[in-house]
Write a protein that holds these residues in place. Sequence first.
Motif, PDB file in Angstrom:
ATOM      1  N   GLY A  99     -12.650  -4.239  12.869  1.00 21.29           N
ATOM      2  CA  GLY A  99     -11.284  -4.681  13.107  1.00 21.29           C
ATOM      3  C   GLY A  99     -10.564  -3.781  14.095  1.00 21.29           C
ATOM      4  N   HIS A 100      -9.540  -4.316  14.726  1.00 18.62           N
ATOM      5  CA  HIS A 100      -8.693  -3.572  15.666  1.00 18.62           C
ATOM      6  C   HIS A 100      -9.525  -2.920  16.774  1.00 18.62           C
ATOM      7  CE1 HIS A 100      -5.595  -4.233  12.689  1.00 18.62           C
ATOM      8  NE2 HIS A 100      -6.332  -3.626  11.778  1.00 18.62           N
ATOM      9  N   ALA A 101     -10.564  -3.621  17.197  1.00 18.73           N
ATOM     10  CA  ALA A 101     -11.423  -3.107  18.270  1.00 18.73           C
ATOM     11  C   ALA A 101     -11.234  -3.905  19.555  1.00 18.73           C
ATOM     12  CB  ALA A 101     -12.890  -3.148  17.831  1.00 18.73           C
ATOM     13  N   LYS A 102     -10.149  -4.663  19.625  1.00 22.00           N
ATOM     14  CA  LYS A 102      -9.801  -5.460  20.802  1.00 22.00           C
ATOM     15  C   LYS A 102     -10.881  -6.489  21.137  1.00 22.00           C
ATOM     16  CE  LYS A 102      -6.763  -1.954  22.814  1.00 22.00           C
ATOM     17  NZ  LYS A 102      -6.425  -1.133  24.007  1.00 22.00           N
ATOM     18  N   ILE A 103     -11.500  -7.041  20.088  1.00 22.09           N
ATOM     19  CA  ILE A 103     -12.420  -8.162  20.280  1.00 22.09           C
ATOM     20  C   ILE A 103     -11.566  -9.423  20.367  1.00 22.09           C
ATOM     21  CG2 ILE A 103     -14.320  -9.467  19.266  1.00 22.09           C
ATOM     22  CD1 ILE A 103     -15.183  -6.904  17.846  1.00 22.09           C
ATOM     23  N   PRO A 104     -11.602 -10.151  21.484  1.00 17.01           N
ATOM     24  CA  PRO A 104     -10.661 -11.270  21.691  1.00 17.01           C
ATOM     25  C   PRO A 104     -10.640 -12.273  20.542  1.00 17.01           C
ATOM     26  CG  PRO A 104     -11.867 -10.796  23.708  1.00 17.01           C
ATOM     27  CD  PRO A 104     -12.495  -9.955  22.640  1.00 17.01           C
ATOM     28  N   ASN A 147     -11.506 -11.862  17.433  1.00 14.78           N
ATOM     29  CA  ASN A 147     -10.946 -11.276  16.217  1.00 14.78           C
ATOM     30  C   ASN A 147      -9.435 -11.111  16.337  1.00 14.78           C
ATOM     31  OD1 ASN A 147     -11.439 -10.154  13.564  1.00 14.78           O
ATOM     32  ND2 ASN A 147     -10.858  -8.177  14.429  1.00 14.78           N
ATOM     33  N   GLU A 148      -8.980 -10.758  17.533  1.00 15.45           N
ATOM     34  CA  GLU A 148      -7.538 -10.645  17.754  1.00 15.45           C
ATOM     35  C   GLU A 148      -6.870 -12.003  17.571  1.00 15.45           C
ATOM     36  OE1 GLU A 148      -5.788  -7.853  18.317  1.00 15.45           O
ATOM     37  OE2 GLU A 148      -7.633  -6.706  18.063  1.00 15.45           O
ATOM     38  N   ALA A 149      -7.540 -13.072  18.057  1.00 15.26           N
ATOM     39  CA  ALA A 149      -6.990 -14.416  17.890  1.00 15.26           C
ATOM     40  C   ALA A 149      -6.937 -14.799  16.414  1.00 15.26           C
ATOM     41  CB  ALA A 149      -7.832 -15.424  18.673  1.00 15.26           C
ATOM     42  N   ALA A 150      -7.975 -14.402  15.664  1.00 17.92           N
ATOM     43  CA  ALA A 150      -7.990 -14.694  14.229  1.00 17.92           C
ATOM     44  C   ALA A 150      -6.878 -13.942  13.513  1.00 17.92           C
ATOM     45  CB  ALA A 150      -9.349 -14.322  13.642  1.00 17.92           C
ATOM     46  N   ASP A 151      -6.648 -12.688  13.899  1.00 21.60           N
ATOM     47  CA  ASP A 151      -5.561 -11.918  13.290  1.00 21.60           C
ATOM     48  C   ASP A 151      -4.210 -12.563  13.575  1.00 21.60           C
ATOM     49  OD1 ASP A 151      -7.255 -10.081  12.193  1.00 21.60           O
ATOM     50  OD2 ASP A 151      -7.043  -8.602  13.802  1.00 21.60           O
ATOM     51  N   LEU A 152      -4.041 -13.070  14.802  1.00 19.45           N
ATOM     52  CA  LEU A 152      -2.792 -13.736  15.158  1.00 19.45           C
ATOM     53  C   LEU A 152      -2.593 -14.988  14.313  1.00 19.45           C
ATOM     54  CD1 LEU A 152      -0.310 -14.014  16.947  1.00 19.45           C
ATOM     55  CD2 LEU A 152      -1.733 -15.212  18.629  1.00 19.45           C
ATOM     56  N   ALA A 153      -3.677 -15.751  14.128  1.00 10.65           N
ATOM     57  CA  ALA A 153      -3.583 -16.951  13.299  1.00 10.65           C
ATOM     58  C   ALA A 153      -3.256 -16.591  11.855  1.00 10.65           C
ATOM     59  CB  ALA A 153      -4.895 -17.734  13.368  1.00 10.65           C
ATOM     60  N   ALA A 154      -3.815 -15.467  11.378  1.00 12.09           N
ATOM     61  CA  ALA A 154      -3.541 -15.031  10.010  1.00 12.09           C
ATOM     62  C   ALA A 154      -2.073 -14.662   9.841  1.00 12.09           C
ATOM     63  CB  ALA A 154      -4.430 -13.846   9.659  1.00 12.09           C
TER      64      ALA A 154
END
Length: 285
Positions: A110-115, A117-124
């Motif tokens: 997490g929080h590794a600037k994987i696009p 995963n970042e999009a999933a965090d935004l959706a969450a």
Amino acid sequence: MALDSDDKLRELQPLRAKSNGPHESQVFDAEAEAALAGAQAAIAYPTAQFATNLWICLDNLEVAIRLLSPSTGSSQEIFESFRTLAAAWPLRKRLPHTKSGSIQIRWVPGHAKIPENEAADLAAKEGAASIPPAPHKSSYASLKRYAKTQSLSAAQSQWEKVAPQSYQDLEITTSPKRPGELQLNRLDLGHVIAARTGHGDFADYHERFNHDDAYLLCRCGARKAPLHFFFCHIAKRRAPRPPGPPSEVISFLLGTAKGAQKLATWLAETHFFEDICPRQPLLST
């Protein structure tokens, strides 16, 4: 979350799905619930018939481990539903040349600037800000945490009702952890508790219980009292007491674990209870 064909990942837009699971949940529950909702959305996605495998990437390692394994604890229903869905994936409607495949779980940092995963965090975050369904359910983890919080709150409320006045004056509260004062040796701890409660080698205490053989005076001539150690002029000459207004210093020495340790050190330096204010007068030689 992504679908692949012939073991090569296709780049897809993140699959979004609304969750109808428990609103009162912890991060662990939310991650598991999101994985299930995402898998349900993916299996209904039009391109699922072309795909071989469904890849689910999570930044919660514990959830990633438990999704396809027998699980106990919180969100059991979610994990069981996910395993049922995983078993149904090879049986989905697909093209004749498409292999049955399986659902694959992968952990990503997490929080590794994987696009993705970042999009999933935004959706969450968007989901967390949405209005929860009503009526909502609570997960095992959230209820466990709620019960713990409530028990601590109830204990503190009860303590405020029954705490001795001296403890209230010193602002001593209950604690769910082991009090730091218990690190003291038994003799020093006994002196601290006696000063807090007023139950000890003190003039008023002896007189209340008619201890006729008790010695009521300190060597300085003052009556023995719970706070006399702080004001005894003999003790002050032997070792300086902590600086500050008496009310604040006394509350610190008797009301905190750090203060109790300092008091124990000071009592040892002055030999207060052994020489200055002993239980019985010292024999002259």
